[in-house]
Design an enzyme around this catalytic site. Structure first.
Site, PDB file in Angstrom:
ATOM      1  N   SER A   1       0.842  -1.193   0.000  1.00  0.00           N
ATOM      2  CA  SER A   1       0.000   0.000   0.000  1.00  0.00           C
ATOM      3  C   SER A   1       0.875   1.240   0.000  1.00  0.00           C
ATOM      4  CB  SER A   1      -0.892   0.009   1.249  1.00  0.00           C
ATOM      5  OG  SER A   1      -1.565   1.241   1.361  1.00  0.00           O
TER       6      SER A   1
ATOM      7  N   TYR B   1      -1.958   2.434  20.466  1.00  0.00           N
ATOM      8  CA  TYR B   1      -2.279   1.772  19.202  1.00  0.00           C
ATOM      9  C   TYR B   1      -2.813   2.776  18.197  1.00  0.00           C
ATOM     10  CZ  TYR B   1      -4.287  -1.307  15.729  1.00  0.00           C
ATOM     11  OH  TYR B   1      -4.592  -1.929  14.549  1.00  0.00           O
TER      12      TYR B   1
END
Length: 121
Positions: free
Chosen positions: A54, A74
């Site tokens: 990507s 996170y």
């Protein structure tokens, strides 16, 4: 691949984005690689390994010491970005190793690509 908004840890302690996007393709490729090798010197079989990456791999600062997000908050985008960069790095390394033993690019080609934006909803 997977893009997970929340940090999910598998039973073996691996963060899910890393497990699905990096570990799984690595294991599958490792298991299939022996079947891609020529059976003899006369075998002209050509094989291809294609890894989906990507453009997002270029968009985030990495923390290679904390891929499981144990010491930092996170971030779904960071986890995905890191996983896709690792996919590209593993593809380049595999290609180099195959070339070193005379298998790439004549017998096995390794390619990494960004399929573009895909609406998966």
């Amino acid at each position: 691949g997977v893009y997970s908004e929340e940090r999910i840890i598998s039973d073996d302690g691996t963060e899910s984005t890393f497990a699905v996007n990096v570990v799984a393709p690595f294991v599958i490729t490792s298991l299939l690689l022996p079947h891609m090798l020529p059976k003899s010197n006369n075998d002209e079989k050509e094989s291809r390994i294609v890894t989906a990456s990507s453009i997002s791999q270029c968009s985030h600062v990495r923390d290679w010491g904390d891929l499981g997000y144990l010491k930092r908050p996170y971030s779904a985008h960071a986890a995905y970005s890191e996983s896709k960069l690792l996919d590209a790095m593993l593809t380049i390394e595999l290609s180099s190793r195959l070339e070193a033993v005379g298998l790439a690019p004549q017998t096995i080609t390794c390619n990494c690509l960004d399929p573009g934006t895909v609406n998966t909803k």
